[in-house]
Write an enzyme that holds these catalytic residues in place. Structure first.
Site, PDB file in Angstrom:
ATOM      1  N   GLY A   1       9.419 -41.385 -75.264  1.00 55.76           N
ATOM      2  CA  GLY A   1       8.847 -40.926 -74.008  1.00 55.76           C
ATOM      3  C   GLY A   1       9.833 -40.998 -72.851  1.00 55.76           C
ATOM      4  CB  SER A   2       9.245 -41.621 -69.266  1.00 54.70           C
ATOM      5  OG  SER A   2       8.347 -40.557 -69.076  1.00 54.70           O
ATOM      6  CB  THR A   3      12.265 -45.313 -72.504  1.00 52.14           C
ATOM      7  OG1 THR A   3      11.941 -44.761 -73.783  1.00 52.14           O
ATOM      8  CG2 THR A   3      11.128 -46.211 -72.030  1.00 52.14           C
ATOM      9  CG  MET A   4      14.431 -40.577 -75.013  1.00 53.01           C
ATOM     10  SD  MET A   4      16.060 -41.079 -75.628  1.00 53.01           S
ATOM     11  CE  MET A   4      16.966 -39.545 -75.499  1.00 53.01           C
TER      12      MET A   4
END
Length: 584
Positions: free
Chosen positions: A306-309
Site C-alpha cells: 500500500g502507501s508504504t511504497m
C-alpha cells in the site's frame, strides 16, 4: 522211620529249595572305575579352563556380551546477541524395555502401564509387535520423577537410557525465529532447522559388557568421545523481542485482528534485533499447528504494501533529476482516469508539492510521478531497494515477494505500483527497504546472526535523496500528517502509514484491511527501523495510523531507551505531539 532218615530227607529238601545268588563284584568295580575316570576328567577340565584357557574363555564371554553403544551428544545452545540462552539441551532419561526379558504377566504390566500413563493392553501390544527385538522405547525423555517411579518397580527388562531434551526459556516470544526440535533432537522449524548441522553434536561410541538382562555392567573402552554441537549467537536482542511481542500481542487482541507481525532492524548493520508474530505457540508444549501457528509470518507471508511504497516512488522521481521536493504536482480534482480505471484521493488536495504527496499520502500525486518515469527505470529502482528479491537470511520457507517484470505492466499497473498495489512483500523486505532510507542510501545484507564485524553495504540511492525522503517522512508523524500516533517523546520519527484493501476471490474487499506502519528513529541519525503489520483489524479502527502506528510508538520508545540512544528532539512540541498520538 528212624530219626536219622528223617533228618537226611529234610536236608535234601532244603538243598532243592536253595537258589544260587549272582555275584555283583565285577559290576561294582566297573562302576567305580567309570566314576573315577569321570572325576579325573572333570578335575582336569576345571584345571584346564581355570588355568590354561582363562584368556580364551574370557575373550569368548566378552565377545558374546560385548556391545558397542552410542553416547548422546549435547546439541549446541542458541543465544541472543548478548549471550542470553534461547534454546538449551538438558540431560534426561528415556525408559526402554527388552521384550525378550520383560514378562507379559499382568502382575508386571499393570503397575508399569499405570506408572507410564498407558493402557495395559496398549503396552502389551507394543511389546508383542516387537517381541523379536531386544530394545524398544516405552517413553522418551521423561521427567526425573517419572523415571525414578518406574525404576522403583524393579521390573526385569526395563531400564533407563540417558538422552538430551531441548528447552526454550523464552517460550512463545522467540518460537517463530528459534523453532523447535523433534524427539530425536533434530531441527523441525525455524533456525533449529536452518542450522541443524551446525547445532547437532556428533554422538560418541563406547564398548560395554551387558549382563543377561541387557544392562551395561562394565565400560570396556571409549571408541569415540561425544562432541557437543556448536553454539549459535543470534542478532536478536532479548529485551527488544519481549517488548515488541508484548505490544503486538496487545494490539492484535485489542483490535480483534486475525494476525500480526513486527520487525526491528539495526539501521547501521542490517541485523534483525526483533522479529515477532501473532498468533504464536509454546515450543515447550504441544506441537499443534492449527491455524498456521508455526509460520514465521514476518518472513513467509506476503502482502501488498500500500502507501508504504510511496516514499520509494518519490525517491525514484528525485533520482531521475526531473523533480525536487518543492516541485508542484496538480492533483485536482482529487481523481483521474487511467484507461478504464479511476485513481482517487480521499479528498481534493489541489496543487501540492512532492513533499506533500508523502505527507498527505496522495494516490493521484504518486501515480502521476510514476507514470512520468519510464517503466524499466521504475522497475529497476524498486528492485534495487530489495522488492521482489529474497533477503537471503537462510530461514526455511522465506518468501521472495513479487515484483512483476516491467515488460508485463499495463498502464494501470504502472500507476498502481506507485502506491503499493500490484506487488507483494514480506514485513522483513519492507523493513530492509526502509533501512536504505535510514542508512543514507546504503543497503546492508539482512542477518539473523550476530555480526562481529561491520558489514559492507551497497549504495543503491544517493545520500541526498535518502535524506530528502526522510525529511518528508518526518512530516507524516506530525500533527498534520497521517500518523501522529507514531511519535516518540524526545525523538524525531520518520515513517509512513499504509491501509491496504485485502484481495478476495471477487477482487479487493471493502471491509477487510491490512494496517501497516514503517518508520525509523531518531530521524536525524536513524538507529532503528521498524515495520508493524496487523492483518484484518475488526474492532472498528483499521487505518495504519490508528492501529499499527501506536505499536511502533510504544516499542520504539522502549527500544531507544534500552539501547541508550540519545534524544534528538527535546522540544515541548515533540512531547505534546507524542502525548496526543498516544490517545489516538
Amino acid at each position: 522211620m528212624s530219626g536219622k532218615k528223617r533228618q537226611k530227607r529234610a536236608e535234601k529238601a532244603l538243598k532243592k529249595e536253595k537258589v544260587a545268588l549272582p555275584s555283583y563284584r565285577a559290576r561294582r568295580w566297573t562302576l567305580l572305575a567309570l566314576m573315577g575316570v569321570a572325576s579325573v576328567a572333570l578335575v582336569w577340565r576345571a584345571v584346564d579352563q581355570q588355568i590354561f584357557e582363562t584368556d580364551f574363555l574370557q575373550t569368548e564371554g566378552e565377545r558374546r556380551h560385548l556391545r558397542v553403544v552410542e553416547m548422546s551428544a549435547h546439541r549446541g545452545m542458541i543465544n541472543d546477541r548478548y549471550g542470553e540462552p534461547l534454546a538449551i539441551s538438558t540431560p534426561v532419561d528415556s525408559i526402554w524395555a527388552n521384550p525378550r526379558v520383560l514378562s507379559p504377566d499382568r502382575r508386571v504390566l499393570v503397575p508399569l502401564a499405570k506408572a507410564l500413563g498407558k493402557e495395559t493392553n496398549e503396552l502389551r501390544r507394543l511389546l508383542a509387535q516387537r517381541s523379536n527385538r531386544s530394545f524398544v522405547y516405552l517413553q522418551r525423555r521423561v521427567n526425573p520423577d517419572l523415571a525414578e517411579k518406574v525404576m522403583a518397580l524393579d521390573i526385569d527388562g526395563v531400564e533407563l537410557q540417558r538422552e538430551f531434551r531441548r528447552y526454550y526459556p523464552a517460550g512463545e516470544v522467540f518460537s517463530h525465529v528459534v523453532g523447535f526440535t523433534n524427539v530425536d533432537d533434530q531441527g523441525q522449524e525455524g533456525l533449529e532447522l536452518a542450522f541443524d548441522q551446525w547445532l547437532q553434536g556428533t554422538p560418541g561410541k563406547k564398548r560395554v559388557i551387558r549382563d543377561g538382562r541387557a544392562r551395561a555392567v562394565k565400560d570396556v573402552e571409549s571408541i569415540r568421545k561425544p562432541l557437543p554441537g556448536k553454539e549459535l549467537h543470534l542478532s536478536l536482542d532479548r529485551r527488544l523481542q519481549f517488548l515488541a511481542y508484548r505490544e503486538l500481542k496487545g494490539a492484535v487482541k485489542h483490535h480483534k485482528a486475525k494476525s500480526g507481525s513486527a520487525v526491528i532492524l539495526d539501521a547501521r548493520t542490517g541485523e534483525v534485533l526483533a522479529m515477532v508474530n501473532q498468533p504464536s505457540y509454546n515450543p515447550n508444549g504441544s506441537k499443534d499447528a492449527r491455524g498456521g501457528r508455526f509460520r514465521n509470518r514476518a518472513l513467509t507471508d506476503v502482502f501488498e504494501p500500500g502507501s508504504t511504497m510511496k516514499p520509494f516512488t518519490v525517491a525514484a522521481a528525485l533520482e531521475s533529476g526531473r523533480y525536487r521536493p518543492s516541485t508542484a504536482i496538480d492533483t485536482t480534482p482529487g481523481f483521474y482516469k487511467v484507461g478504464r480505471h479511476q485513481i482517487k484521493d480521499i479528498r481534493n488536495y489541489g496543487k501540492i508539492d512532492v513533499s506533500t504527496v508523502i505527507r498527505k499520502s496522495s494516490n493521484v500525486g504518486a501515480s502521476k510521478l510514476a507514470l512520468d518515469l519510464p517503466r524499466e527505470e521504475l522497475w529497476s529502482y524498486f528492485f534495487k531497494m530489495g522488492f521482489g528479491d529474497p533477503t537471503n537470511t537462510g530461514f526455511p520457507g522465506e518468501a521472495g515477494g513479487q515484483l512483476t517484470p516491467h515488460v508485463q505492466w499495463s498502464k494501470i499497473d504502472h500507476a498502481t505500483l506507485s502506491f503499493g498495489y500490484g506487488l507483494s512483500v514480506t514485513p522483513l523486505q519492507l523493513a530492509r527497504a526502509y533501512a536504505v532510507l535510514a542508512a543514507d542510501g546504503i543497503k546492508f545484507p539482512i542477518s539473523l546472526l550476530r555480526l562481529d564485524e561491520e558489514p559492507r553495504g551497497e549504495r543503491v540511492m544517493r545520500a541526498e535523496v535518502a535524506k530528502n525522503v526522510r525529511q518528508m517522512l518526518k512530516a507524516v508523524v506530525s500533527a498534520e500528517g497521517t500518523a501522529p500516533a507514531a511519535a516518540v517523546p524526545g525523538y524525531q520519527v520518520a515513517g509512513k502509514t499504509g491501509t491496504v484493501k485485502k484481495i478476495t476471490s471477487g477482487g479487493y474487499s471493502e471491509d477487510k484491511y491490512l494496517a501497516v506502519f514503517a518508520g525509523m528513529a531518531p530521524a536525524s541519525d536513524p538507529r532503528l527501523v521498524m515495520v508493524v503489520m496487523i492483518d484484518e483489524p475488526r474492532a472498528g479502527k483499521y487505518y495504519g495510523g490508528q492501529v499499527a502506528a501506536p505499536v511502533f510508538s510504544k516499542v520504539m520508545a522502549g527500544a531507544l531507551r534500552l539501547l541508550n540512544v540519545a534524544p534528538d528532539d527535546l522540544s515541548a512540541d515533540s512531547v505534546r505531539l507524542a502525548g496526543l498520538g498516544a490517545e489516538q
